[in-house]
Design an enzyme around this catalytic site. Structure first.
Site, PDB file in Angstrom:
ATOM      1  N   ASN A  30     -38.028  29.834 -58.822  1.00  0.00           N
ATOM      2  CA  ASN A  30     -37.940  28.251 -59.052  1.00  0.00           C
ATOM      3  C   ASN A  30     -39.492  27.892 -59.241  1.00  0.00           C
ATOM      4  O   ASN A  30     -40.260  28.818 -59.631  1.00  0.00           O
ATOM      5  CB  ASN A  30     -37.880  27.638 -57.398  1.00  0.00           C
ATOM      6  CG  ASN A  30     -38.642  28.321 -56.384  1.00  0.00           C
ATOM      7  OD1 ASN A  30     -39.787  28.351 -56.463  1.00  0.00           O
ATOM      8  ND2 ASN A  30     -37.842  29.115 -55.466  1.00  0.00           N
ATOM      9  N   ASP A  37     -31.564  32.464 -44.311  1.00  0.00           N
ATOM     10  CA  ASP A  37     -32.282  31.458 -44.137  1.00  0.00           C
ATOM     11  C   ASP A  37     -33.615  31.927 -43.366  1.00  0.00           C
ATOM     12  O   ASP A  37     -33.313  31.967 -42.153  1.00  0.00           O
ATOM     13  CB  ASP A  37     -31.675  29.996 -43.497  1.00  0.00           C
ATOM     14  CG  ASP A  37     -32.577  29.019 -43.514  1.00  0.00           C
ATOM     15  OD1 ASP A  37     -33.890  28.938 -43.320  1.00  0.00           O
ATOM     16  OD2 ASP A  37     -32.144  27.900 -43.885  1.00  0.00           O
ATOM     17  N   ILE A  38     -34.646  32.293 -43.824  1.00  0.00           N
ATOM     18  CA  ILE A  38     -35.709  32.959 -42.960  1.00  0.00           C
ATOM     19  C   ILE A  38     -36.176  31.971 -41.767  1.00  0.00           C
ATOM     20  O   ILE A  38     -36.347  32.662 -40.698  1.00  0.00           O
ATOM     21  CB  ILE A  38     -36.975  33.293 -44.024  1.00  0.00           C
ATOM     22  CG1 ILE A  38     -36.434  34.073 -45.115  1.00  0.00           C
ATOM     23  CG2 ILE A  38     -37.924  33.795 -43.271  1.00  0.00           C
ATOM     24  CD1 ILE A  38     -37.521  34.320 -46.088  1.00  0.00           C
ATOM     25  N   PHE A  97     -40.845  23.138 -44.389  1.00  0.00           N
ATOM     26  CA  PHE A  97     -40.936  21.974 -45.415  1.00  0.00           C
ATOM     27  C   PHE A  97     -39.580  21.317 -45.976  1.00  0.00           C
ATOM     28  O   PHE A  97     -38.660  22.554 -45.782  1.00  0.00           O
ATOM     29  CB  PHE A  97     -41.738  22.847 -46.902  1.00  0.00           C
ATOM     30  CG  PHE A  97     -43.455  22.572 -46.716  1.00  0.00           C
ATOM     31  CD1 PHE A  97     -43.891  23.562 -45.634  1.00  0.00           C
ATOM     32  CD2 PHE A  97     -43.887  21.850 -47.259  1.00  0.00           C
ATOM     33  CE1 PHE A  97     -45.149  23.355 -45.726  1.00  0.00           C
ATOM     34  CE2 PHE A  97     -45.044  21.707 -47.105  1.00  0.00           C
ATOM     35  CZ  PHE A  97     -45.870  22.628 -46.362  1.00  0.00           C
ATOM     36  N   LYS A 114     -32.878  18.815 -41.589  1.00  0.00           N
ATOM     37  CA  LYS A 114     -33.461  20.129 -41.487  1.00  0.00           C
ATOM     38  C   LYS A 114     -34.269  20.401 -40.204  1.00  0.00           C
ATOM     39  O   LYS A 114     -33.850  21.532 -39.814  1.00  0.00           O
ATOM     40  CB  LYS A 114     -34.377  20.370 -42.694  1.00  0.00           C
ATOM     41  CG  LYS A 114     -33.939  20.539 -43.887  1.00  0.00           C
ATOM     42  CD  LYS A 114     -34.790  20.980 -45.211  1.00  0.00           C
ATOM     43  CE  LYS A 114     -34.147  20.747 -46.430  1.00  0.00           C
ATOM     44  NZ  LYS A 114     -33.844  20.275 -47.478  1.00  0.00           N
TER      45      LYS A 114
HETATM   46  O1  C5P Z   1     -32.939  24.236 -46.971  1.00  0.00           O
HETATM   47  P1  C5P Z   1     -34.282  24.284 -47.697  1.00  0.00           P
HETATM   48  O2  C5P Z   1     -34.258  25.338 -48.504  1.00  0.00           O
HETATM   49  O3  C5P Z   1     -34.486  22.906 -48.461  1.00  0.00           O
HETATM   50  O4  C5P Z   1     -35.303  24.363 -46.612  1.00  0.00           O
HETATM   51  C1  C5P Z   1     -36.642  24.511 -46.590  1.00  0.00           C
HETATM   52  C2  C5P Z   1     -37.298  25.040 -45.603  1.00  0.00           C
HETATM   53  O5  C5P Z   1     -36.688  26.324 -45.318  1.00  0.00           O
HETATM   54  C3  C5P Z   1     -38.868  25.697 -46.062  1.00  0.00           C
HETATM   55  O6  C5P Z   1     -39.642  25.661 -44.994  1.00  0.00           O
HETATM   56  C4  C5P Z   1     -38.509  26.940 -46.469  1.00  0.00           C
HETATM   57  O7  C5P Z   1     -39.614  27.745 -46.356  1.00  0.00           O
HETATM   58  C5  C5P Z   1     -37.231  27.510 -45.400  1.00  0.00           C
HETATM   59  N1  C5P Z   1     -36.461  28.423 -45.954  1.00  0.00           N
HETATM   60  C6  C5P Z   1     -36.487  29.708 -45.582  1.00  0.00           C
HETATM   61  N2  C5P Z   1     -35.351  30.650 -46.014  1.00  0.00           N
HETATM   62  C7  C5P Z   1     -34.657  30.331 -46.898  1.00  0.00           C
HETATM   63  C8  C5P Z   1     -34.613  28.721 -47.653  1.00  0.00           C
HETATM   64  C9  C5P Z   1     -35.492  28.108 -46.975  1.00  0.00           C
HETATM   65  O8  C5P Z   1     -37.113  30.048 -44.853  1.00  0.00           O
HETATM   66  N3  C5P Z   1     -33.629  31.187 -47.479  1.00  0.00           N
END
Ligand code: C5P
Length: 404
Positions: A213, A310-311, A328, A342
């Protein structure tokens, strides 16, 4: 609870001036290294008569710097670059002569030149004969330095190498380092551990292609820099980003979301604040093709994807959950609503929302964000990412102090 040392990854110039206490500087070097500091030794000519530069070179794995007129060393890192590199200059032992030179602003050798060429934190551990220490001029020199914010550690009293008894013995190395940590650990995030993810992730498709991205990592790096400036012990886990590591920050480079998750999980212990600033790819190709896929649309359109974990959600639901978990929300529309969703769905303490419509924000130096906590929306003034990051970290540190 064990805390990462403030000295972790800090750039330290250890200046060694010429007195019998030079031997203590060897142990001091080791102690700084044990606490994770990166130590560059700078000796005065006189100090080399007491301890060989080779000793310090072996202890630091870095060439010892002595002269400002050393063309080879200057070509590597000039004295001005070294002055900028330093987060802290500590002179130990600091002799009466070096003290006098520092007080009068002289730049007669490399060490004194660095002292006036750097605006970093400064400390001295004086060591000299008790009569020299008591000398009125020495004491005036000392007052000068204290007035300018220099941390003075010691000296201790006792039997001196010359046989005198009195004040002037260099403080023992462990005590010097302990004092450095307690005196220099300033700022609202002092003694706090901050873990930040930044940048994009790359998800390999085949040896030449990957899914990615537009994140540059600038915001996450700016946050790491701000957190470090506020006194925090900061670890930055970065996806592929062409950015310099902020001073004093420990950086772990990763490529994929899975690698980022592993690095986060292994760094999470004792973290006070986790900030997910990384734009993690939501999916990855289910299979990595070891040979380059043919460019036909049929071949490429059959790539199957699988979801990345989702970390931040893992962190927020971990048994090692930090006090604050902050995410974020980079959105192109309904930014605030989506950010609030979120906040709830990922069990976060705050979300930093920004609009990334029309290619704004990603990769740019400026940004505008809204900090959202529960029902509170706090639109921050627009500015450079460095300015906005400092504003965010200051608010987060206030938030943390109310929580603990
Ligand atoms: O769901 P979305 O990607 O829009 O959410 C954004 C937030 O989630 C950011 O803080 C991003 O670092 C975290 N995130 C994450 N792991 C993922 C996707 C998003 O930690 N696989």
């Amino acid at each position: 609870m064990t805390r990462t040392s403030w000295l972790q990854n800090k750039h330290i110039v250890l200046g060694v001036s010429g007195g019998i206490a030079c031997y203590k500087a060897c142990e001091l070097t080791r102690e700084l290294g044990r606490r994770g500091a990166l130590v560059q030794i700078v000796m005065t000519e006189a100090a080399t008569a007491f301890v060989s530069p080779l000793t310090f070179q072996a202890l630091t794995s870095r060439e010892v710097r002595i002269s400002v007129l050393d063309a080879k060393a200057e070509a590597g890192m000039s004295h001005i670059e070294l002055a900028r590199w330093a987060d802290l200059i500590i002179i130990a032992p600091c002799t009466a002569n070096t003290l006098a030179q520092l007080a009068s602003g002289q730049a007669s050798d490399l060490l004194t030149t660095l002292w006036i060429a750097s605006d970093c934190e400064k400390a001295i551990a004086p060591a000299m004969n008790q009569q020299m220490w008591k000398n009125i001029q020495t004491q005036e020199n000392l007052t000068h330095l204290v007035d300018r914010g220099v941390a003075v550690i010691g000296p201790n009293s006792g039997l001196q190498a010359c046989g005198d008894i009195g004040s002037g013995r260099m403080t023992e190395p462990t005590e010097v380092v302990n004092t450095l940590e307690s005196q220099l650990t300033r700022g609202p995030l002092a003694h706090r551990k901050v873990l930040i993810t930044a940048g994009p992730t790359h998800e390999p498709i085949d040896p030449v292609r990957y899914l990615a991205n537009r994140s540059s990592g600038k915001m996450g790096f700016a946050l790491a820099d701000a957190a470090s400036r506020l006194g925090g012990s900061v670890t930055l886990i970065s996806g592929p980003a062409q950015l310099e590591t902020p001073a004093g920050v420990a950086r772990i480079d990763v490529e994929t979301a899975r690698e980022m998750l592993i690095a986060v999980e292994s760094s999470l212990g004792d973290t006070d604040i986790f900030i997910g600033a990384a734009a993690v790819c939501d999916v990855r190709p289910a299979k990595f093709s070891t040979s380059k896929l043919k460019k036909s649309i049929n071949k490429l359109s059959t790539i199957e994807f699988t979801e990345n974990e989702d970390i931040i959600k893992v962190v927020a639901n971990s048994r090692q959950r930090p006090t604050l978990v902050i995410g974020f929300a980079a959105e192109t529309d309904s930014v605030l609503e989506k950010a609030k969703e979120k906040l709830v769905s990922k069990s976060l303490d705050a979300v930093i929302a920004n609009c990334v419509a029309n290619g704004d924000i990603f990769g740019q130096d400026n940004t505008q964000v809204t900090l959202i906590q529960n029902d509170m929306e706090n639109p921050l003034p627009p500015g450079t990412k460095a300015e906005v990051a400092m504003e965010i970290m200051t608010l987060i540190s206030e938030f943390l102090s109310k929580r603990i």
